[in-house]
Enzyme design. Structure first.
Site, PDB file in Angstrom:
ATOM      1  N   SER A 161       0.688  -0.996   0.338  1.00 44.65           N
ATOM      2  CA  SER A 161       0.341  -0.008  -0.211  1.00 44.65           C
ATOM      3  C   SER A 161       1.194   1.284   0.041  1.00 44.65           C
ATOM      4  O   SER A 161       1.518   1.208   0.346  1.00 44.65           O
ATOM      5  CB  SER A 161      -1.002  -0.390   1.709  1.00 44.65           C
ATOM      6  OG  SER A 161      -1.729   1.472   1.692  1.00 44.65           O
ATOM      7  N   TYR A 174      -1.109  -1.293  10.381  1.00 46.03           N
ATOM      8  CA  TYR A 174      -1.625  -1.606   8.966  1.00 46.03           C
ATOM      9  C   TYR A 174      -0.352  -1.081   8.332  1.00 46.03           C
ATOM     10  O   TYR A 174       0.400  -1.766   7.552  1.00 46.03           O
ATOM     11  CB  TYR A 174      -2.673  -0.840   8.163  1.00 46.03           C
ATOM     12  CG  TYR A 174      -3.391  -1.249   7.002  1.00 46.03           C
ATOM     13  CD1 TYR A 174      -3.268  -2.758   6.656  1.00 46.03           C
ATOM     14  CD2 TYR A 174      -3.743   0.154   5.909  1.00 46.03           C
ATOM     15  CE1 TYR A 174      -3.716  -2.759   5.371  1.00 46.03           C
ATOM     16  CE2 TYR A 174      -2.796   0.010   4.783  1.00 46.03           C
ATOM     17  CZ  TYR A 174      -3.603  -1.563   4.861  1.00 46.03           C
ATOM     18  OH  TYR A 174      -3.906  -1.062   2.671  1.00 46.03           O
ATOM     19  N   LYS A 178       2.473  -2.872   6.195  1.00 45.68           N
ATOM     20  CA  LYS A 178       2.670  -2.758   4.804  1.00 45.68           C
ATOM     21  C   LYS A 178       4.567  -2.091   3.905  1.00 45.68           C
ATOM     22  O   LYS A 178       5.279  -2.738   3.706  1.00 45.68           O
ATOM     23  CB  LYS A 178       1.448  -1.611   3.817  1.00 45.68           C
ATOM     24  CG  LYS A 178       0.257  -2.608   4.276  1.00 45.68           C
ATOM     25  CD  LYS A 178       0.026  -3.373   3.592  1.00 45.68           C
ATOM     26  CE  LYS A 178      -1.773  -4.049   2.879  1.00 45.68           C
ATOM     27  NZ  LYS A 178      -1.298  -4.983   2.237  1.00 45.68           N
TER      28      LYS A 178
END
Ligand code: NAP
Length: 270
Positions: A161, A174, A178
């Site tokens: 991401s 998160y 990534k």
């Protein structure tokens, strides 16, 4: 010299006819019954690959297989929660049983069970995020390797991401998970380069899917998010699937260990 080079690239263009770059290849795509994974499965199928789609729910798998088959693509499917080792084993066995081998793995599943700053993340959420987003990506790659080795080459893609480069303030853990995928891509690509197994990564920006609903559904969230995207629009899953098709095709035959950012211009430096 220039003329020779021109002739060679012309010949190459003839070989890589649009629509058939992945003829004869078998691709396994995780989390591929919706959103970016579905678009990747569809695009790889359109480019000639046989595709195994999967996700946690049987009904979603059946629906995706039905839609893609009706679109004339050669696909099969199986339920696979990426954190379940029995499911992962069955996923690869399905590819072997139905198509006789595996050339391409796209590791696309991710979770984000909690919203908040990185150091406010609960330990439970941290563990879950790192288990699904990072550990399962490593396990899938490790477990698919014997099959890709049998084909004497192939391709692995991790879906990361833009948040891995520029952490989103409310997606702290998160974002860190990534970032870890960039490292996994680099390390695995170095280990496998001499075997003609390429490992690359895609870092999407904000793409209009259920996963990113909080960023595009309400008018207020939409306005805030769009203000961060220089191209002034959200990504479509097809903006990402084309990048994936390129990376797993021979058009990217000398590319390994790289991350391609598709973010409409959102900044991507660490
Ligand atoms: P999505 O549209 O919500 O689709 C998620 C898919 O994953 C569904 O098919 C879902 O089906 C499946 N799934 C969820 N958890 C799973 C698990 N544990 N094991 C297997 N399958 C699972 O999500 P998306 O936006 O396409 O996201 C796909 C990837 O892109 C993720 O890695 C995400 O981090 C990344 N990404 C997304 C964006 C964005 O803005 N959308 C931006 C950057 C990166 P079931 O419910 O049947 O399991």
């Amino acid at each position: 010299m220039l003329k020779v080079f021109g002739m060679m690239s012309g010949a190459r263009n003839l070989c890589s006819k649009a629509g058939s770059r992945l003829q004869g290849k078998v691709a396994v795509v995780t989390a591929s019954t919706d959103g970016i994974g579905y678009a990747i499965a569809e695009r790889l199928g359109q480019e000639g690959a046989k595709v195994v789609v999967s996700s946690r729910k049987d009904a979603n798998v059946a629906k995706a297989v039905d839609q893609l088959t009706k679109a004339g693509l050669d696909v099969t499917g199986i339920k696979c929660h990426v954190a379940n080792s029995t499911d992962r084993k069955a996923l690869f066995e399905k590819a072997i049983e139905k198509y006789g081998g595996i050339d391409i793995l796209v590791s696309n599943a991710a979770v984000n069970p909690e919203v908040g700053n990185v150091l406010d993340t609960s330990e439970t959420a941290w563990d879950k995020i790192f288990e699904v987003n990072v550990k399962c990506s490593y396990l899938l790659a490790k477990e698919v390797l014997p099959f890709i080795r049998q084909r004497k080459g192939g391709s692995i893609i991790f879906v990361s991401s833009i948040a891995g480069f520029q952490p989103f303030s409310l997606l702290g853990a998160y974002s860190v998970s990534k970032t870890a995928l960039f490292g996994l891509t680099k390390a695995a690509s170095q280990d496998l380069a001499s075997e003609n197994i390429r490992v690359n990564c895609i870092a999407p920006g904000i793409v209009k899917t259920k996963f990113a609903a909080a960023l595009h559904e309400s008018d207020a969230a939409k306005e805030t998010a769009l203000a961060q995207i220089p191209m002034g629009r959200f990504g479509d899953p097809k903006d990402i699937s084309g990048v994936c098709a390129f990376l797993v095709s021979d058009d990217a035959s000398f590319i390994t260990g790289e991350t391609i950012v598709a973010s409409g211009g959102m900044p991507s430096r660490l």
